[in-house]
Design a protein around this motif. Structure first.
Motif, short mmCIF file in Angstrom:
data_model
loop_
_atom_site.label_atom_id
_atom_site.label_comp_id
_atom_site.label_asym_id
_atom_site.label_seq_id
_atom_site.Cartn_x
_atom_site.Cartn_y
_atom_site.Cartn_z
N UNK A 83 46.27 29.00 29.06
CA UNK A 83 45.74 28.95 27.71
C UNK A 83 44.27 29.32 27.68
N UNK A 84 43.52 28.82 28.66
CA UNK A 84 42.09 29.17 28.73
C UNK A 84 41.92 30.67 28.91
N UNK A 85 42.72 31.26 29.80
CA UNK A 85 42.63 32.71 30.01
C UNK A 85 42.93 33.45 28.71
N UNK A 86 43.94 32.99 27.97
CA UNK A 86 44.31 33.64 26.72
C UNK A 86 43.17 33.56 25.71
N UNK A 87 42.56 32.40 25.58
CA UNK A 87 41.46 32.23 24.62
C UNK A 87 40.21 32.98 25.07
N UNK A 88 39.90 32.94 26.37
CA UNK A 88 38.75 33.71 26.87
C UNK A 88 38.97 35.20 26.63
N UNK A 89 40.19 35.67 26.87
CA UNK A 89 40.52 37.08 26.69
C UNK A 89 40.41 37.47 25.21
N UNK A 149 37.11 24.50 23.51
CA UNK A 149 38.06 23.66 24.25
C UNK A 149 39.19 23.18 23.36
N UNK A 150 38.89 22.98 22.07
CA UNK A 150 39.93 22.55 21.14
C UNK A 150 41.01 23.62 21.01
N UNK A 151 40.58 24.89 20.92
CA UNK A 151 41.56 25.98 20.83
C UNK A 151 42.40 26.06 22.10
N UNK A 152 41.77 25.84 23.25
CA UNK A 152 42.49 25.91 24.53
C UNK A 152 43.50 24.78 24.65
N UNK A 153 43.09 23.56 24.33
CA UNK A 153 44.01 22.43 24.44
C UNK A 153 45.15 22.55 23.43
N UNK A 205 47.45 37.94 31.56
CA UNK A 205 46.20 37.55 30.91
C UNK A 205 45.27 36.82 31.87
N UNK A 206 45.81 36.11 32.86
CA UNK A 206 44.93 35.39 33.79
C UNK A 206 44.13 36.38 34.63
N UNK A 207 44.77 37.40 35.17
CA UNK A 207 44.03 38.39 35.96
C UNK A 207 43.04 39.14 35.08
N UNK A 208 43.46 39.50 33.87
CA UNK A 208 42.57 40.22 32.95
C UNK A 208 41.35 39.38 32.60
N UNK A 209 41.57 38.11 32.27
CA UNK A 209 40.46 37.23 31.95
C UNK A 209 39.58 36.98 33.15
N UNK A 210 40.18 36.91 34.34
CA UNK A 210 39.39 36.71 35.55
C UNK A 210 38.40 37.83 35.77
N UNK A 211 38.84 39.07 35.57
CA UNK A 211 37.93 40.20 35.71
C UNK A 211 36.82 40.13 34.66
#
Length: 206
Positions: A17-23, A32-36, A101-107
């Protein structure tokens, strides 16, 4: 399901979820509210696993780094022509960036977070692998009269540039784009006897 299994599932959901919101929103504006909420857990549950947004971003980057490490080492273990392995790996990286999305957000986090976390980022990790692959190609005699370190910087700049552009237009991470890139580059990289054995489109299904 045991308590430990539930905790691991919640942690995984929060990282995704964090990766999705960061992306979607960018690290600086992500809440953090959006992530949770996206993970389907309370803010309290989020803080049980992660002290703050920086800790969540660290977890996303660590997860992405593990994915990248698995991807590149899978190719390295196959052996064979190191230039072809580089082509194949770049295609796999582009496909995974488009889909995961996790790999994409990680980059993206590796590039944009300030202050940057300790240790090498994903771009440095990718650069190191590309450089090692080109050095192997030189030792195999399939690389032409070019310096592996100079070519590595160019390949990394191009492929990570596709990653940045792909956030707005997925076509930049397409099989067609990567194939055209290698069609232009391989004749300048490969030793003449090796060129006919190389496939710019990759030698694995896409």
């Amino acid at each position: 399901m045991t308590r430990q299994q539930r905790a691991l599932r919640t942690r995984h959901a929060l990282i995704t979820s964090a990766a999705t919101v960061f992306d979607r929103d960018g690290y600086s504006t992500a809440s953090l509210t959006a992530i949770s909420s996206l993970a389907g857990v309370s803010n309290g549950a989020l803080h049980f696993h992660f002290a703050n947004k920086a800790a969540l971003a660290d977890a996303v980057q660590h997860s992405a780094a593990r994915q990248l490490d698995t991807l590149v080492h899978t190719h390295r273990e196959r052996g064979g022509n190191a230039l072809q392995l580089l082509v194949n790996t770049s295609h796999d990286l582009a496909r995974t960036l488009a889909a995961d999305v996790v790999l994409r957000a990680g980059f993206e986090l590796s590039r944009s977070r300030t202050p940057a976390p300790a240790g090498p980022g994903l771009h440095q990790q990718w650069h190191a692998w590309v450089g090692a692959a080109l050095t192997r190609a030189a030792h195999q005699g399939v690389l032409g009269e070019v310096a592996p370190e100079a070519v590595a910087s160019f390949v990394v700049a191009a492929t990570t540039g596709f990653e940045v552009l792909g956030t707005r237009d997925p076509q930049w991470l397409s099989h067609t784009t990567l194939t055209r890139f290698w069609q232009l580059l391989l004749p300048r990289l490969a030793a003449a006897p090796a060129l006919t054995a190389l496939t710019a489109a990759g030698t694995r299904p896409h």
